[in-house]
Motif scaffolding. Structure first.
Motif, mmCIF file in Angstrom:
data_model
loop_
_atom_site.group_PDB
_atom_site.id
_atom_site.type_symbol
_atom_site.label_atom_id
_atom_site.label_comp_id
_atom_site.label_asym_id
_atom_site.label_seq_id
_atom_site.Cartn_x
_atom_site.Cartn_y
_atom_site.Cartn_z
ATOM 1 N N PRO A 221 -1.838 -3.987 -0.353
ATOM 2 C CA PRO A 221 -1.484 -5.297 0.105
ATOM 3 C C PRO A 221 -2.574 -6.456 0.120
ATOM 4 O O PRO A 221 -3.882 -6.038 -0.003
ATOM 5 C CB PRO A 221 -1.230 -4.875 1.460
ATOM 6 C CG PRO A 221 -0.908 -3.403 1.405
ATOM 7 C CD PRO A 221 -1.878 -2.998 0.518
ATOM 8 N N VAL A 222 -2.281 -7.556 0.304
ATOM 9 C CA VAL A 222 -3.353 -8.594 0.515
ATOM 10 C C VAL A 222 -3.453 -8.607 2.117
ATOM 11 O O VAL A 222 -2.584 -8.293 2.807
ATOM 12 C CB VAL A 222 -2.807 -10.155 -0.184
ATOM 13 C CG1 VAL A 222 -2.836 -9.852 -1.643
ATOM 14 C CG2 VAL A 222 -1.634 -10.426 0.349
ATOM 15 N N VAL A 223 -4.539 -9.525 2.456
ATOM 16 C CA VAL A 223 -4.691 -9.606 3.886
ATOM 17 C C VAL A 223 -3.625 -10.248 4.785
ATOM 18 O O VAL A 223 -3.218 -9.789 5.763
ATOM 19 C CB VAL A 223 -6.224 -10.394 4.051
ATOM 20 C CG1 VAL A 223 -6.474 -10.827 5.680
ATOM 21 C CG2 VAL A 223 -7.103 -9.737 3.430
ATOM 22 N N ASP A 224 -2.935 -11.044 4.072
ATOM 23 C CA ASP A 224 -1.820 -12.045 4.699
ATOM 24 C C ASP A 224 -0.643 -10.915 5.011
ATOM 25 O O ASP A 224 -0.004 -11.359 5.982
ATOM 26 C CB ASP A 224 -1.514 -12.926 4.054
ATOM 27 C CG ASP A 224 -2.408 -14.149 3.996
ATOM 28 O OD1 ASP A 224 -3.290 -14.213 4.524
ATOM 29 O OD2 ASP A 224 -2.323 -15.034 3.089
ATOM 30 N N GLU A 225 -0.734 -9.969 4.098
ATOM 31 C CA GLU A 225 0.607 -8.784 4.653
ATOM 32 C C GLU A 225 0.394 -7.895 5.488
ATOM 33 O O GLU A 225 1.284 -7.161 5.857
ATOM 34 C CB GLU A 225 0.855 -8.422 2.998
ATOM 35 C CG GLU A 225 1.260 -9.186 2.187
ATOM 36 C CD GLU A 225 1.433 -8.386 0.659
ATOM 37 O OE1 GLU A 225 1.959 -9.137 -0.206
ATOM 38 O OE2 GLU A 225 0.878 -7.470 0.482
ATOM 39 N N ALA A 226 -0.868 -7.760 6.076
ATOM 40 C CA ALA A 226 -1.242 -7.000 7.082
ATOM 41 C C ALA A 226 -0.923 -7.647 8.392
ATOM 42 O O ALA A 226 -1.474 -8.810 8.634
ATOM 43 C CB ALA A 226 -2.485 -6.197 6.907
ATOM 44 N N ALA A 227 -0.097 -6.957 9.470
ATOM 45 C CA ALA A 227 -0.003 -7.518 10.623
ATOM 46 C C ALA A 227 -0.230 -6.427 11.817
ATOM 47 O O ALA A 227 0.385 -5.215 11.747
ATOM 48 C CB ALA A 227 1.509 -7.961 10.643
ATOM 49 N N VAL A 322 -11.269 -3.843 9.866
ATOM 50 C CA VAL A 322 -10.774 -3.593 8.496
ATOM 51 C C VAL A 322 -10.739 -4.876 7.837
ATOM 52 O O VAL A 322 -11.083 -5.079 6.628
ATOM 53 C CB VAL A 322 -9.413 -2.748 8.532
ATOM 54 C CG1 VAL A 322 -8.823 -2.809 7.025
ATOM 55 C CG2 VAL A 322 -9.762 -1.283 8.938
ATOM 56 N N LEU A 323 -10.128 -5.795 8.640
ATOM 57 C CA LEU A 323 -9.989 -7.178 7.787
ATOM 58 C C LEU A 323 -11.254 -7.715 7.396
ATOM 59 O O LEU A 323 -11.567 -8.136 6.305
ATOM 60 C CB LEU A 323 -9.377 -8.280 8.753
ATOM 61 C CG LEU A 323 -7.551 -8.065 9.009
ATOM 62 C CD1 LEU A 323 -7.209 -8.868 9.928
ATOM 63 C CD2 LEU A 323 -6.850 -7.822 8.030
ATOM 64 N N ALA A 324 -12.326 -7.507 8.147
ATOM 65 C CA ALA A 324 -13.643 -8.271 8.255
ATOM 66 C C ALA A 324 -14.574 -7.452 6.902
ATOM 67 O O ALA A 324 -14.858 -8.018 6.154
ATOM 68 C CB ALA A 324 -14.568 -8.003 9.373
ATOM 69 N N ARG A 325 -13.907 -5.965 6.841
ATOM 70 C CA ARG A 325 -14.640 -5.290 5.675
ATOM 71 C C ARG A 325 -13.740 -5.841 4.629
ATOM 72 O O ARG A 325 -14.597 -6.135 3.251
ATOM 73 C CB ARG A 325 -14.178 -3.740 5.763
ATOM 74 C CG ARG A 325 -15.067 -2.898 4.857
ATOM 75 C CD ARG A 325 -15.210 -1.628 5.292
ATOM 76 N NE ARG A 325 -13.834 -0.828 5.509
ATOM 77 C CZ ARG A 325 -13.583 -0.609 6.658
ATOM 78 N NH1 ARG A 325 -14.312 -0.837 7.803
ATOM 79 N NH2 ARG A 325 -12.353 -0.069 7.135
ATOM 80 N N VAL A 326 -12.795 -5.946 4.454
ATOM 81 C CA VAL A 326 -11.925 -6.400 3.139
ATOM 82 C C VAL A 326 -12.470 -7.730 2.696
ATOM 83 O O VAL A 326 -12.788 -7.989 1.373
ATOM 84 C CB VAL A 326 -10.522 -6.602 3.440
ATOM 85 C CG1 VAL A 326 -9.865 -7.042 2.201
ATOM 86 C CG2 VAL A 326 -10.092 -5.085 3.588
ATOM 87 N N GLU A 327 -12.509 -8.590 3.859
ATOM 88 C CA GLU A 327 -13.112 -9.964 3.537
ATOM 89 C C GLU A 327 -14.553 -9.938 2.953
ATOM 90 O O GLU A 327 -15.003 -10.598 2.021
ATOM 91 C CB GLU A 327 -13.160 -10.969 4.556
ATOM 92 C CG GLU A 327 -11.735 -11.108 5.017
ATOM 93 C CD GLU A 327 -11.450 -11.926 6.409
ATOM 94 O OE1 GLU A 327 -12.616 -12.124 6.989
ATOM 95 O OE2 GLU A 327 -10.496 -12.168 6.743
ATOM 96 N N ARG A 398 -9.329 -2.855 -0.199
ATOM 97 C CA ARG A 398 -8.094 -3.368 0.291
ATOM 98 C C ARG A 398 -6.935 -2.226 0.427
ATOM 99 O O ARG A 398 -5.995 -2.349 0.958
ATOM 100 C CB ARG A 398 -7.681 -4.276 -1.117
ATOM 101 C CG ARG A 398 -8.071 -5.802 -0.673
ATOM 102 C CD ARG A 398 -7.674 -6.547 -1.795
ATOM 103 N NE ARG A 398 -6.236 -6.464 -2.099
ATOM 104 C CZ ARG A 398 -5.684 -6.441 -3.272
ATOM 105 N NH1 ARG A 398 -6.418 -6.526 -4.364
ATOM 106 N NH2 ARG A 398 -4.318 -6.079 -3.645
ATOM 107 N N ALA A 399 -7.545 -1.178 -0.358
ATOM 108 C CA ALA A 399 -6.409 0.102 -0.161
ATOM 109 C C ALA A 399 -6.157 0.344 1.348
ATOM 110 O O ALA A 399 -5.198 0.877 1.631
ATOM 111 C CB ALA A 399 -6.956 1.297 -0.996
ATOM 112 N N GLU A 400 -7.159 0.130 2.076
ATOM 113 C CA GLU A 400 -6.965 0.587 3.488
ATOM 114 C C GLU A 400 -6.078 -0.348 4.257
ATOM 115 O O GLU A 400 -5.578 0.276 5.343
ATOM 116 C CB GLU A 400 -8.522 0.172 4.063
ATOM 117 C CG GLU A 400 -8.416 0.764 5.781
ATOM 118 C CD GLU A 400 -8.584 2.053 5.898
ATOM 119 O OE1 GLU A 400 -8.599 2.576 6.997
ATOM 120 O OE2 GLU A 400 -8.914 2.888 4.750
ATOM 121 N N LEU A 401 -5.702 -1.534 3.636
ATOM 122 C CA LEU A 401 -4.411 -2.294 4.408
ATOM 123 C C LEU A 401 -3.337 -1.538 4.130
ATOM 124 O O LEU A 401 -2.565 -2.263 5.046
ATOM 125 C CB LEU A 401 -4.498 -3.657 3.571
ATOM 126 C CG LEU A 401 -5.628 -4.365 3.560
ATOM 127 C CD1 LEU A 401 -5.730 -5.764 2.923
ATOM 128 C CD2 LEU A 401 -6.076 -4.884 5.230
#
Length: 415
Positions: A221-227, A322-327, A398-401
């Motif tokens: 997923p991309v960051v916007d798809e994670a909620a 997780v979001l910060a790490r992906v970014e 990103r796989a973590e998402l």
């Protein structure tokens, strides 16, 4: 053979990226990975547990079965009085007040927990699988780069040996240096090949795929798809809180007395005649010790609810991390591609300058142009390797998402 001809053997394009088609862009085919995860044995087992919890919903909160009692007896008195008696009774136990509703709530919470656990397990498997696929892809790209470098060194070695055979200025030290670097490259290729095979075997083991089966394509997923509010991990914490509430209501209900109502018919026959008796019965237990047990259960349920709230807060902090790490990983990958492209452009200019100077009449015969070419090739390969490593790290991040996608993603079948 002239030095210019030696240099001309290694025409290569430095500006192109070796990670073409395998960057951090969002994958468009998530369905293949999701379907493979759904077919995995551990996810299929979790799905069966969810079905079991769903089936128990129909049994929750039902009235207990009525009870039938029958009795027959014969009497012999001291004056040889004789008689017979039989009795039939029907009794309906009644649940404690609030017990049925609490039991239904607990069954619903158990079903929600089973659904959340299914989604959590599927999300974790998808994340681990996607990370292994990314590592396998990265290792194979590094193998490609190293093999390309090895072929170039072989070409350099061939040119050096030709010069040595023609006694046109080649040096024995150059040949030994190139062979040493070729041996180091071969060892690095074998190490990367082992990493790629280990990662692929890990994916097949997780998904229960046969050894010859093709692996799913990497997707994440991309960051916007994670909620976080819809994530299975948070839904699991919420379901645990709901179960704690239901257990608390059941504990309070257990402190109330259990009752039952009944209907009794009795028939007695003796020498004086026959007697028929019809009666209504009411029974209740005496919950002297139940109050203490209920208070303990209420305290336990309160602790469970507090634990679920703390889990939810921890999940929210973990999601932010997780979001910060992906970014950060994606930003580093973009930076590596930008700087790598600039470095490769400079190396290309240096290579062109070397080609032009190789044929100059004023070049000193003692200058080791061959080693300069080898170092230039190795530096270009190293730049590409750093780009591959940065983009692989971004793909793994990103796989973590997958763990933070909506819980319905793995519990709702594809249309």
């Amino acid at each position: 053979m002239s030095i210019r001809l030696v240099v001309a053997l290694f025409a290569f394009t430095l500006a192109s990226s070796p990670f073409r088609g395998a960057g951090t862009e969002a994958a468009t085919d998530d369905a293949a990975l999701i379907e493979a995860v759904r077919r995995a044995p551990e996810v299929a087992a979790a799905a069966q547990r969810h079905e079991a919890a769903r089936a128990r919903l129909d049994a929750a909160g039902r009235l207990p079965d009525p009870e039938v009692e029958a009795m027959a007896s014969r009497m012999v008195g001291p004056m040889d009085d004789r008689g017979t008696m039989w009795e039939v009774g029907l009794r309906q136990p009644l649940p404690r007040r609030g017990e049925r509703a609490a039991e239904r709530d607990r069954a619903a919470a158990a079903e929600a927990m089973a659904a959340a656990e299914l989604a959590v397990m599927a999300g974790e498997l998808a994340a681990e699988t996607a990370a292994s696929i990314a590592e396998s892809d990265g290792a194979r790209l590094r193998i490609h780069l190293l093999e390309t470098q090895a072929r170039r060194l072989d070409a350099v070695l061939g040119a050096v040996e030709t010069r040595l055979a023609a006694a046109s200025g080649g040096r024995l030290a150059d040949r030994l240096t190139i062979r040493s670097r070729s041996a180091a490259l071969e060892l690095a290729i074998e190490s990367e090949r082992r990493m790629a095979e280990d990662a692929s075997a890990d994916v097949r083991a997780r998904l229960a795929l046969p050894p010859a089966a093709e692996l799913p394509v990497y997707s994440a997923p991309v960051v916007d798809e994670a909620a976080v509010d819809e994530a299975a991990l948070l839904r699991l914490a919420s379901a645990r809180a709901e179960e704690a509430d239901a257990m608390q209501r059941m504990a309070r209900a257990s402190a109330r007395p259990m009752t039952a109502v009944g209907l009794r018919f009795e028939h007695e026959r003796n020498r004086m005649g026959e007697d028929n008796t019809l009666g209504i019965a009411f029974m209740s237990d005496l919950p002297w010790r139940a109050a203490g047990r209920a208070r303990a259960e209420v305290r336990a349920a309160e602790a469970e609810r507090n634990a679920a709230a703390l889990d939810a807060a921890a999940m929210r902090r973990r999601f932010s991390a997780v979001l910060a790490r992906v970014e950060r990983a994606e930003r580093l990958a973009d930076h590596a591609k930008t700087l790598g492209g600039e470095t490769l452009a400079r190396l290309e200019a240096e290579y062109d300058a070397m080609v032009r100077s190789a044929g100059a009449a004023t070049m000193s015969p003692a200058a080791s142009t061959v080693l300069e070419i080898v170092e230039l090739l190795e530096e270009a390969t190293d730049v590409r390797m750093r780009i591959v490593d940065a983009e692989t790290a971004a793909r793994v991040a990103r796989a973590e998402l997958w763990r933070w996608c909506p819980s319905s993603l793995f519990t709702t079948p594809n249309p």
